[in-house]
Write an enzyme that holds these catalytic residues in place. Structure first.
Site, PDB file in Angstrom:
ATOM      1  N   GLY A 138      49.536  48.581  61.049  1.00  0.00           N
ATOM      2  CA  GLY A 138      49.534  48.386  59.611  1.00  0.00           C
ATOM      3  C   GLY A 138      49.273  49.647  58.822  1.00  0.00           C
ATOM      4  N   ASN A 186      46.859  44.381  55.337  1.00  0.00           N
ATOM      5  CA  ASN A 186      46.211  45.363  56.199  1.00  0.00           C
ATOM      6  C   ASN A 186      44.698  45.359  56.084  1.00  0.00           C
ATOM      7  OD1 ASN A 186      48.630  46.246  57.240  1.00  0.00           O
ATOM      8  ND2 ASN A 186      48.944  47.604  55.505  1.00  0.00           N
ATOM      9  N   TYR A 208      36.460  45.336  62.750  1.00  0.00           N
ATOM     10  CA  TYR A 208      36.964  46.388  61.865  1.00  0.00           C
ATOM     11  C   TYR A 208      36.030  46.560  60.672  1.00  0.00           C
ATOM     12  CZ  TYR A 208      41.858  46.013  63.642  1.00  0.00           C
ATOM     13  OH  TYR A 208      42.998  46.010  64.380  1.00  0.00           O
ATOM     14  N   GLN A 245      29.894   6.803  30.372  1.00  0.00           N
ATOM     15  CA  GLN A 245      30.125   5.458  30.894  1.00  0.00           C
ATOM     16  C   GLN A 245      28.819   4.788  31.337  1.00  0.00           C
ATOM     17  OE1 GLN A 245      31.575   8.218  31.753  1.00  0.00           O
ATOM     18  NE2 GLN A 245      33.811   8.021  31.780  1.00  0.00           N
TER      19      GLN A 245
END
Lengths: 568, 253
Positions: free
Chosen positions: A463, A499, A343, A157
């Site tokens: 878990g 988990n 963790y 364009q």
């Protein structure tokens, strides 16, 4: 099973650095004398920053003295630093939260903004349907146009808005092929050179697997995938591909053949990094929950850099996997909050998992003659139940004993989920690297979980009761209702979906099976080649080192907005 | 033939201690006295002497559906009275504390009724009707399942199970809910959730090392019994794992 002697204790240096002036084998410690949060420079920085924010906006913010446990701040015990494993860099835990670490953000940005699009379908359309000539010269011209258009520039364009190149400087497209002759004719700036980037045996395998086809490794702007989502990547990419074909091959923008090119770029020829997820976890393609573990192991490039050390290669997958799947996917996309970082970092800090895994390597060599420094499929151990049991039992017992013998090591991994993930990962990696069978690795993981739980009468958070106590039944034996080889499992596999402390390790166990065989790839040669590209912002061969750079604020990310905001 | 529980494998003292705790036929040794009021104070759910808050009317006063299970299962005292469900939560040091999370859960399932235990790595919670809870809590604190230094009663902020012991032998508790006095007696000065108590509650002297080692239910190669040395235990776990793995292919060995 029989304990073997191993003198290295890779974690000792970290423990001595972390617990300076203390006996790392001692059973007692001082508490309530550490000065609370004053012992942490980073926490002090947070407090100072928060005061500035509060003054600026007039709304209260970070205020641990008042808000943490009714006035008892963090730091009644020692707030530990962490060494990012095998990097030699010590950081504060806060620096490993992905919000505070630009390298972690870029790691995920670089995956999410990537798709691979085959060129064969488009070339067939051009040649057979339109009768146009496709040559190396036209391909190079197309790539010039595509690298102009992909960041967000107009091609056809005459009155269009465009994106500022300084904001999208990380966006580009390269190509690769297994055809040496064709590769030689591609301009070097556009080529991912398999021959140069991979060890010779891996390069030969990858080229054979890729064949004469040509693929585009596309990385849309970080800023786009951040503002939108992973599902945007293939759409943004396909739009620019279509426009570039129109420009390069002088097509009519409205002719019907353009639809073929679009369909190829959006659907038929595209390789997403992740599949979309079902409605209950609804995400588009290229979001973390849809990344198959085998594919993730191909994204990580440590096996290219360390082909003679499958343990190292696997540990890099663990580190990056837990960062993405635990910290970002489960911890933030799925759960929200900040706790998952604590963790996840256990698996890539202080060389603890590294030590346990190399113990497994030593045991493999000592008892079964498999030398991980000289990997190969023909050298591997048969994945029988008896051998998996033996390997996992010994590695598990050794890891538990290390925690017991070094009370500071136990204190380092003060949460059961941390220990469970790390111990089981070492067991799983030993089994998968030694046997070349990802399901044998998963089976070793699950034996570790049962053994750990019985030995200490504890495991991880709730878990762990779910997947880890039924995992024996869906690994090694592949049952029709639950079975799937590890390569094809992912974060959304049944039982795996919620988990923390598992998914990154599973990915590494899958990768380890192939690294131990000296394979060139785990799941997709195309993905393995794409992420070997040195032009990427993030170095996927050294994810842990990159995270360490992010932690000490030496990593330069993409997608910054400083060009369009007031200077500070 | 009636099922006879075996409670678990193993030839070690740890294995034997685990079986003893689980077996409701074994009367566990009572090693300290704690009054009913003391238990209520530590739990922190109601003021001593106050009525039990209820969640529903007494069963005798409400219309019960014609349910065969209700005819088989006798309601506990707390359920009969419509008590709230409340909790006690323990943190057990890995340095030979006499009970440990899963061990607690197994033991409670064998010895108590109407309970809902939850097991994690650093804490174990058991929930039940309030007056049942007070009775069970007294058992859990007064018997050989408890040590005042290495077991903590903690509703929240539980870190400590895996940490080194303090120099006075106490397990770390950020909130210092209990303190070791100069007289060698441990006293709770805060309830389990950490709210200060109007009076301290004594829970006795810490047991000595020899007692702790003798009564431990956790394997520990540095301060207790090494897991590796209990070959029967290891073999049993391997067998369970192998059978679970093969089950899909071979239902019978």
């Amino acid at each position: 099973m029989a304990k073997i002697e191993r003198a290295q204790k890779l974690f000792l240096k970290s423990l001595k650095e972390k617990f300076q002036g203390q006996d790392v084998e001692g059973e007692t410690a001082s508490y309530f004398t550490w000065g609370g949060m004053a012992q942490s420079p980073r926490k002090q920085e947070f407090i100072k920053a928060a005061r500035g924010v509060e003054m600026d906006r007039g709304i209260s913010m970070y205020d641990p003295a008042r808000c943490h446990l009714g006035g008892i701040p963090l730091g009644q015990r020692q707030l530990m630093t962490y060494e990012v494993s095998q990097s030699g860099v010590y950081v504060e835990g806060d620096d490993l939260h992905f919000v505070n670490n630009s390298a972690m953000q870029q790691f995920w940005d670089d995956i999410r903004r990537t798709v691979i699009v085959g060129m064969d379908l488009a070339h067939q359309t051009l040649q057979k349907r339109l009768g146009k000539e496709v040559t190396p010269e036209t391909i190079n011209e197309y790539l010039h146009i595509l690298n102009h258009a992909m960041p967000g520039a107009a091609v056809v364009q005459e009155h269009m808005v465009e994106t500022h190149p300084g904001l999208v400087d990380d966006c580009y497209v390269k190509v690769f092929t297994g055809d040496d002759e064709l590769a030689d004719d591609i301009e070097p700036q556009f080529l991912i050179n398999i021959e140069k980037l991979f060890p010779a045996d891996q390069a030969a395998t990858l080229k054979a697997a890729t064949g004469k086809s040509m693929y585009q490794a596309i990385h849309i702007p970080t800023i786009v995938s951040r503002t939108c989502d992973g599902g945007t990547t293939s759409r943004w990419s396909a739009m620019q591909i279509g426009m570039s074909f129109i420009g390069a091959y002088r097509m009519c923008a409205g002719e019907a053949a353009v639809a073929d090119l679009s369909y190829a770029a959006k659907h038929a020829g595209v390789v997403q990094m992740a599949s979309h997820l079902p409605a209950r976890r609804a995400r588009g393609p290229n979001e973390p929950g849809g990344i198959k573990f085998g594919l993730f192991s191909d994204i990580i490039q440590a096996n290219r850099k360390y082909p003679k050390d499958p343990a190292r290669a696997s540990l890099e997958v663990v580190g990056s996997g837990v960062m993405l799947f635990d910290q970002i996917w489960l911890g933030s996309y799925m759960s929200g909050g900040v706790g998952f970082t604590q963790y996840a970092t256990a698996a890539y800090t202080d060389n603890i998992l590294d030590e346990y895994t190399y113990y497994g390597m030593d045991y493999l060599k000592d008892k079964y003659g498999y030398d991980h420094r000289n990997p190969g499929a023909e050298k591997q151990v048969k994945p029988t139940q008896e051998i998996v049991n033996d390997l996992a039992t010994e590695v598990n017992l050794n890891a538990m004993e290390q925690y017991e013998q070094y009370p500071t090591l136990m204190e380092d991994h003060f949460g059961g989920s941390q220990r469970a993930g790390v111990i089981a990962a070492a067991c799983g990696l030993t089994c998968s690297i030694g046997t070349g069978n990802s399901n044998a690795g998963l089976n070793g993981w699950y034996l570790s979980m049962l053994m750990h739980k019985e030995g200490w009468s504890r495991l991880g958070f709730f878990g762990y009761d779910l997947q880890d106590q039924c995992g024996s039944a869906n690994s090694l034996s592949v049952r029709p209702d639950e079975g799937l080889i590890g390569e094809l499992r992912g974060p959304n596999y049944p039982n795996y979906a919620m988990n923390v402390g598992h998914q990154g390790e599973y990915a590494a166990i899958v990768g380890g099976a192939h690294y131990g065989r000296n394979d060139a790839f785990c799941y997709s040669p195309l993905v393995a080649i794409t992420f070997a590209d040195p032009s990427l912002k993030f170095d996927f061969a050294e994810p842990r080192r990159e995270f360490a750079k992010g932690a000490i604020r030496e990593f330069m990310p993409a997608g910054e907005r400083s060009l369009i905001i007031p200077s500070r | 033939m009636a099922y006879k529980p075996q409670y678990g494998p193993g030839t070690s003292a740890v294995a034997e201690n685990r079986r003893r705790q689980m077996n409701p036929g074994v009367q566990l040794e009572k090693v300290r006295d704690v009054t009913d009021e003391d238990i209520v104070l530590i739990l922190g759910h109601r003021a001593p002497g106050s009525a039990y808050p209820t969640a529903h009317p007494p069963l005798a006063e409400q219309q019960e559906p014609d349910c065969p299970i209700r005819k088989i299962v006798t309601a506990t005292d707390g359920a009969k009275a419509g008590d709230r469900v409340r909790y006690i939560q323990f943190t057990d040091s890995m340095f030979n504390a006499p009970s440990q999370p899963y061990q607690r859960t197994y033991t409670e399932c064998y010895r108590f009724r109407g309970i809902d235990p939850g097991t994690l790595s650093g804490r174990q919670i058991v929930e039940c009707r309030e007056r049942d809870l007070e009775k069970y809590s007294k058992f859990l604190v007064e018997t050989e399942m408890f040590d005042s230094a290495r077991i903590g009663i903690r509703g929240a902020t539980v870190h400590g199970h895996s940490l080194r012991l303090a120099e006075d032998g106490m397990m770390f508790d950020m909130l210092q809910r209990c303190l070791l006095g100069d007289d060698g007696i441990v006293r709770y000065v805060k309830n389990q959730i950490g709210e200060p108590l109007d009076r301290a509650v004594a829970v006795g002297k810490p047991m000595d090392e020899a007692w702790m080692k003798k009564h431990s239910t956790i394997f520990h190669s540095l301060v207790g019994s090494a897991y590796r040395d209990d070959a029967e235990y290891i073999e049993y776990i391997q067998r369970i794992h192998s059978l679970r793995t093969k089950y899909g292919f071979m239902p019978k060995e």
